[in-house]
Design an enzyme around this catalytic site. Structure first.
Site, PDB file in Angstrom:
ATOM      1  N   SER A   1     -20.117 -26.316 -17.728  1.00  0.00           N
ATOM      2  CA  SER A   1     -21.066 -27.197 -18.428  1.00  0.00           C
ATOM      3  C   SER A   1     -22.355 -27.337 -17.616  1.00  0.00           C
ATOM      4  O   SER A   1     -22.371 -27.083 -16.415  1.00  0.00           O
ATOM      5  CB  SER A   1     -20.435 -28.585 -18.592  1.00  0.00           C
ATOM      6  OG  SER A   1     -20.328 -29.203 -17.317  1.00  0.00           O
TER       7      SER A   1
ATOM      8  N   GLU B   1     -11.538 -13.031   5.759  1.00  0.00           N
ATOM      9  CA  GLU B   1     -10.289 -13.778   5.542  1.00  0.00           C
ATOM     10  C   GLU B   1     -10.269 -15.089   6.324  1.00  0.00           C
ATOM     11  O   GLU B   1      -9.678 -16.063   5.868  1.00  0.00           O
ATOM     12  CB  GLU B   1      -9.050 -12.904   5.832  1.00  0.00           C
ATOM     13  CG  GLU B   1      -8.877 -12.445   7.254  1.00  0.00           C
ATOM     14  CD  GLU B   1      -8.012 -11.185   7.389  1.00  0.00           C
ATOM     15  OE1 GLU B   1      -7.821 -10.468   6.394  1.00  0.00           O
ATOM     16  OE2 GLU B   1      -7.544 -10.912   8.511  1.00  0.00           O
TER      17      GLU B   1
ATOM     18  N   GLU C   1      -7.796 -30.890  -9.987  1.00  0.00           N
ATOM     19  CA  GLU C   1      -9.237 -30.746  -9.785  1.00  0.00           C
ATOM     20  C   GLU C   1      -9.587 -29.845  -8.616  1.00  0.00           C
ATOM     21  O   GLU C   1     -10.544 -29.084  -8.677  1.00  0.00           O
ATOM     22  CB  GLU C   1      -9.883 -32.131  -9.565  1.00  0.00           C
ATOM     23  CG  GLU C   1      -9.962 -32.960 -10.826  1.00  0.00           C
ATOM     24  CD  GLU C   1     -10.631 -32.217 -11.984  1.00  0.00           C
ATOM     25  OE1 GLU C   1     -11.580 -31.452 -11.750  1.00  0.00           O
ATOM     26  OE2 GLU C   1     -10.189 -32.406 -13.130  1.00  0.00           O
TER      27      GLU C   1
ATOM     28  N   GLN D   1       0.821  -1.213   0.000  1.00  0.00           N
ATOM     29  CA  GLN D   1       0.000   0.000   0.000  1.00  0.00           C
ATOM     30  C   GLN D   1       0.855   1.263   0.000  1.00  0.00           C
ATOM     31  O   GLN D   1       0.547   2.240  -0.687  1.00  0.00           O
ATOM     32  CB  GLN D   1      -0.949   0.016   1.216  1.00  0.00           C
ATOM     33  CG  GLN D   1      -2.038  -1.033   1.162  1.00  0.00           C
ATOM     34  CD  GLN D   1      -3.031  -0.800   0.040  1.00  0.00           C
ATOM     35  OE1 GLN D   1      -3.410   0.324  -0.275  1.00  0.00           O
ATOM     36  NE2 GLN D   1      -3.460  -1.876  -0.597  1.00  0.00           N
TER      37      GLN D   1
ATOM     38  N   HIS E   1      -6.563   0.071   7.452  1.00  0.00           N
ATOM     39  CA  HIS E   1      -7.277  -1.058   8.050  1.00  0.00           C
ATOM     40  C   HIS E   1      -7.563  -0.665   9.499  1.00  0.00           C
ATOM     41  O   HIS E   1      -6.750   0.007  10.122  1.00  0.00           O
ATOM     42  CB  HIS E   1      -6.417  -2.324   7.953  1.00  0.00           C
ATOM     43  CG  HIS E   1      -6.998  -3.541   8.610  1.00  0.00           C
ATOM     44  ND1 HIS E   1      -8.333  -3.858   8.526  1.00  0.00           N
ATOM     45  CD2 HIS E   1      -6.424  -4.508   9.356  1.00  0.00           C
ATOM     46  CE1 HIS E   1      -8.552  -4.986   9.202  1.00  0.00           C
ATOM     47  NE2 HIS E   1      -7.408  -5.396   9.710  1.00  0.00           N
TER      48      HIS E   1
ATOM     49  N   GLN F   1       2.136  -1.802  14.333  1.00  0.00           N
ATOM     50  CA  GLN F   1       1.696  -0.405  14.361  1.00  0.00           C
ATOM     51  C   GLN F   1       1.625   0.192  15.766  1.00  0.00           C
ATOM     52  O   GLN F   1       1.985   1.354  15.966  1.00  0.00           O
ATOM     53  CB  GLN F   1       0.334  -0.268  13.673  1.00  0.00           C
ATOM     54  CG  GLN F   1       0.414  -0.479  12.157  1.00  0.00           C
ATOM     55  CD  GLN F   1      -0.919  -0.291  11.462  1.00  0.00           C
ATOM     56  OE1 GLN F   1      -1.911   0.082  12.092  1.00  0.00           O
ATOM     57  NE2 GLN F   1      -0.965  -0.560  10.168  1.00  0.00           N
TER      58      GLN F   1
HETATM   59  P1  NAD Z   1       3.535  -4.505   3.559  1.00  0.00           P
HETATM   60  O1  NAD Z   1       3.963  -5.634   4.398  1.00  0.00           O
HETATM   61  O2  NAD Z   1       3.440  -4.671   2.088  1.00  0.00           O
HETATM   62  O3  NAD Z   1       4.510  -3.260   3.786  1.00  0.00           O
HETATM   63  C1  NAD Z   1       4.891  -2.854   5.061  1.00  0.00           C
HETATM   64  C2  NAD Z   1       5.941  -1.756   5.007  1.00  0.00           C
HETATM   65  O4  NAD Z   1       6.259  -1.374   6.353  1.00  0.00           O
HETATM   66  C3  NAD Z   1       7.259  -2.159   4.377  1.00  0.00           C
HETATM   67  O5  NAD Z   1       7.772  -1.030   3.681  1.00  0.00           O
HETATM   68  C4  NAD Z   1       8.160  -2.468   5.565  1.00  0.00           C
HETATM   69  O6  NAD Z   1       9.498  -2.236   5.273  1.00  0.00           O
HETATM   70  C5  NAD Z   1       7.647  -1.457   6.569  1.00  0.00           C
HETATM   71  N1  NAD Z   1       7.852  -1.903   7.955  1.00  0.00           N
HETATM   72  C6  NAD Z   1       7.800  -3.162   8.426  1.00  0.00           C
HETATM   73  N2  NAD Z   1       7.984  -3.182   9.761  1.00  0.00           N
HETATM   74  C7  NAD Z   1       8.180  -1.904  10.135  1.00  0.00           C
HETATM   75  C8  NAD Z   1       8.443  -1.284  11.377  1.00  0.00           C
HETATM   76  N3  NAD Z   1       8.513  -1.985  12.509  1.00  0.00           N
HETATM   77  N4  NAD Z   1       8.589   0.055  11.363  1.00  0.00           N
HETATM   78  C9  NAD Z   1       8.494   0.778  10.241  1.00  0.00           C
HETATM   79  N5  NAD Z   1       8.246   0.233   9.034  1.00  0.00           N
HETATM   80  C10 NAD Z   1       8.099  -1.094   8.984  1.00  0.00           C
HETATM   81  O7  NAD Z   1       2.142  -3.988   4.167  1.00  0.00           O
HETATM   82  P2  NAD Z   1       0.779  -3.650   3.385  1.00  0.00           P
HETATM   83  O8  NAD Z   1       0.179  -4.910   2.882  1.00  0.00           O
HETATM   84  O9  NAD Z   1       0.994  -2.514   2.465  1.00  0.00           O
HETATM   85  O10 NAD Z   1      -0.143  -3.195   4.609  1.00  0.00           O
HETATM   86  C11 NAD Z   1      -0.091  -1.888   5.143  1.00  0.00           C
HETATM   87  C12 NAD Z   1      -1.474  -1.553   5.700  1.00  0.00           C
HETATM   88  O11 NAD Z   1      -2.410  -1.556   4.637  1.00  0.00           O
HETATM   89  C13 NAD Z   1      -1.994  -2.545   6.734  1.00  0.00           C
HETATM   90  O12 NAD Z   1      -2.725  -1.821   7.691  1.00  0.00           O
HETATM   91  C14 NAD Z   1      -2.921  -3.430   5.912  1.00  0.00           C
HETATM   92  O13 NAD Z   1      -3.940  -4.034   6.689  1.00  0.00           O
HETATM   93  C15 NAD Z   1      -3.502  -2.398   4.960  1.00  0.00           C
HETATM   94  N6  NAD Z   1      -4.077  -2.920   3.710  1.00  0.00           N
HETATM   95  C16 NAD Z   1      -3.365  -3.771   2.923  1.00  0.00           C
HETATM   96  C17 NAD Z   1      -3.901  -4.181   1.706  1.00  0.00           C
HETATM   97  C18 NAD Z   1      -3.118  -5.096   0.782  1.00  0.00           C
HETATM   98  O14 NAD Z   1      -3.703  -5.559  -0.185  1.00  0.00           O
HETATM   99  N7  NAD Z   1      -1.854  -5.372   0.984  1.00  0.00           N
HETATM  100  C19 NAD Z   1      -5.163  -3.732   1.295  1.00  0.00           C
HETATM  101  C20 NAD Z   1      -5.854  -2.827   2.107  1.00  0.00           C
HETATM  102  C21 NAD Z   1      -5.290  -2.436   3.312  1.00  0.00           C
END
Ligand code: NAD
Ligand code: MG
Length: 341
Positions: free
Chosen positions: A253, A196, A228, A29, A109, A87
Site C-alpha cells: 500500500s 550470509e 507482522e 549440490q 564454494h 573438506q
Molecule cells: P550437503 O550438506 O547437502 O551434502 C553434503 C554431502 O557430503 C552429503 O552427501 C554427506 O553425506 C556427505 N558428507 C558429509 N560429511 C562427509 C565426509 N566427512 N566425507 C564424505 N562425505 C561426507 O552439502 P551442500 O549444501 O550440497 O554443499 C556442498 C558444497 O556446495 C559446499 O562447498 C557448499 O558451500 C557448496 N554450495 C552449496 C549450495 C547450497 O545451496 N546448498 C549452493 C552453492 C554452493
C-alpha cells in the site's frame, strides 16, 4: 553487465570427452551435479563414505558409487561437494593421494582454497563452479531445459585448459543456459560470507527478532507480533526476488511505501553500515575464518550454545504453535511454489 558472462556457445563439452567426473558427496549440490552431468552424457562416478545413507539413493538413480578415495582415483575431475568444514581432512586423507598429474580439483564454494585450508599440488587444475541456487533447483530447472546461473573461477591452470574444462562442466550442469559469471575464489568467498553474515542469515534474523521483542515488550500479543515481523517477510522477499525493491514497494500500500521509505533508514542507518564494514573486514582479514576453523576444532561449543539460545527465544516457540495451525496453507504454498518452478 560488468561481470564477464558465458553462455552455451562459449562452452564446449569436448573438454569432458573421455574424462570421468567424480562427485564427492550426494547432498544438495552433489545429487544435482551428478544427475545433470549424467544426463548431459558425461561419465560420472559418485564418491561416498562406506556408511553413507546416500549410497542407496545414488545407486537407485543410476549412478556408479565408490568410496571417496576410489572415486577420487577414478576421476579426472574431482568435484568436492561435501560440507566445507570437512573438506580439508577429506582432501588430505582421500583426495590428495589419488590426484594424478593434470587432474582437476573443483569446488562449489571457495572457502578452503581461499583461506588455504586446502593447498593443492601445483600439477593439478583448480576451479570453481558455484550454482546460485540450492541443489534441488539446479536439478529441477535442468530437467525442464533451462538452467541455474553459476559463478566460475579458476585458481590454478596447470593444463592450460582449466577454464575450458570449467565452462564445459558448467554447461553440463545447465549453468550456461542461464549464464555463467566470472569471478575469483577471493571474491566469491568474501562476498558469500559477508552476505550470509550481514544480511541473509544474520542481519535479517536479528532484525526480525528485535522487531518481535519491541512489539511484545510494548505489550502486544506475541502471535500478532510473529505474523507482522516474521511470517509476512516471505511475501516481501518474494516480491523483491521477482522485481527488486521497487517492485516490492509498487505492490504494497502507499501507506506501507511511505512508512518504509521514511522510517526504514532510521532503523538501519549509517551506524549499521559501519558495523557491516567491520564484519566485512573480519571476513577479508581471515579473522572470521580462523574463528570458525577453531570452533570446529573445539567441537562447535559456541555454535551449540547459540542454537540452544535461539530455540529458547519466544519467537521460535510461538512460531512453532502458529505454524502447526497453518500446516494446510504452508503445504499448499510449497505445492504452488513447486508447480511454478
Ligand atoms: P550437503 O550438506 O547437502 O551434502 C553434503 C554431502 O557430503 C552429503 O552427501 C554427506 O553425506 C556427505 N558428507 C558429509 N560429511 C562427509 C565426509 N566427512 N566425507 C564424505 N562425505 C561426507 O552439502 P551442500 O549444501 O550440497 O554443499 C556442498 C558444497 O556446495 C559446499 O562447498 C557448499 O558451500 C557448496 N554450495 C552449496 C549450495 C547450497 O545451496 N546448498 C549452493 C552453492 C554452493
Ligand atoms: Mg590458496
Amino acid at each position: 553487465m560488468e561481470a564477464k558472462t558465458y553462455y552455451n556457445a562459449d562452452a564446449d563439452l569436448k573438454f569432458l570427452h573421455d574424462k570421468t567426473v567424480a562427485i564427492l558427496g550426494y547432498g544438495s549440490q552433489g545429487h544435482a551435479h551428478a544427475l545433470n552431468l549424467k544426463d548431459s552424457g558425461v561419465n560420472v562416478v559418485v564418491g561416498l563414505r562406506e556408511d553413507s545413507s546416500s549410497r542407496a539413493k545414488a545407486k537407485n538413480e543410476g549412478l556408479k558409487v565408490y568410496s571417496t578415495a576410489e572415486a577420487a582415483q577414478k576421476g579426472d575431475i574431482v568435484m568436492v561437494l561435501i560440507p566445507d568444514q570437512y573438506q580439508a581432512d577429506v582432501y588430505e586423507q582421500e583426495i590428495k593421494p589419488n590426484l594424478s598429474d593434470g587432474n582437476a580439483l573443483a569446488f562449489a564454494h571457495g572457502f578452503n582454497i581461499h583461506f588455504d585450508q586446502i593447498q593443492p599440488d601445483t600439477n593439478v587444475d583448480v576451479f570453481m563452479i558455484a550454482p546460485k541456487s540450492p541443489g534441488h533447483l539446479v536439478r529441477r530447472v535442468y530437467k525442464k531445459g533451462s538452467g541455474t546461473p553459476c559463478l566460475i573461477a579458476v585458481d590454478q591452470d596447470y593444463t592450460g585448459t582449466a577454464k575450458g574444462t570449467a565452462l564445459a562442466y558448467a554447461k553440463a550442469i545447465g549453468g550456461t543456459r542461464a549464464g555463467v559469471l566470472e569471478t575469483t575464489f577471493k571474491e566469491e568467498t568474501e562476498t558469500d560470507l559477508f552476505g550470509e553474515q550481514a544480511i541473509l542469515c544474520g542481519g535479517v534474523s536479528e532484525l526480525v527478532k528485535q522487531g518481535f521483542e519491541v512489539l511484545t515488550e510494548a505489550g502486544y500479543q506475541p502471535e500478532i507480533a510473529y505474523f507482522e515481523c516474521l511470517h509476512e517477510l516471505k511475501l516481501i522477499v518474494d516480491l523483491m526476488y521477482e522485481g527488486g525493491i521497487e517492485r516490492m514497494y509498487y505492490s504494497v500500500s502507499d501507506t506501507a511505501e511511505y512508512g518504509g521509505l521514511t522510517r526504514g533508514a532510521e532503523v538501519v542507518d549509517e551506524v549499521n553500515k559501519e558495523r557491516m564494514k567491520e564484519v566485512l573486514k573480519r571476513v577479508q582479514n581471515g579473522a572470521f575464518a580462523n574463528d570458525w576453523i577453531k570452533e570446529n576444532e573445539d567441537g562447535i561449543p559456541k555454535l551449540k550454545e547459540l542454537r540452544s539460545q535461539l530455540g529458547d527465544h519466544q519467537i521460535e516457540k510461538v512460531g512453532k504453535q502458529l505454524r502447526s495451525m497453518m500446516e494446510g496453507i504452508l503445504e499448499e504454498e510449497s505445492e504452488v511454489d513447486e508447480a511454478a518452478e
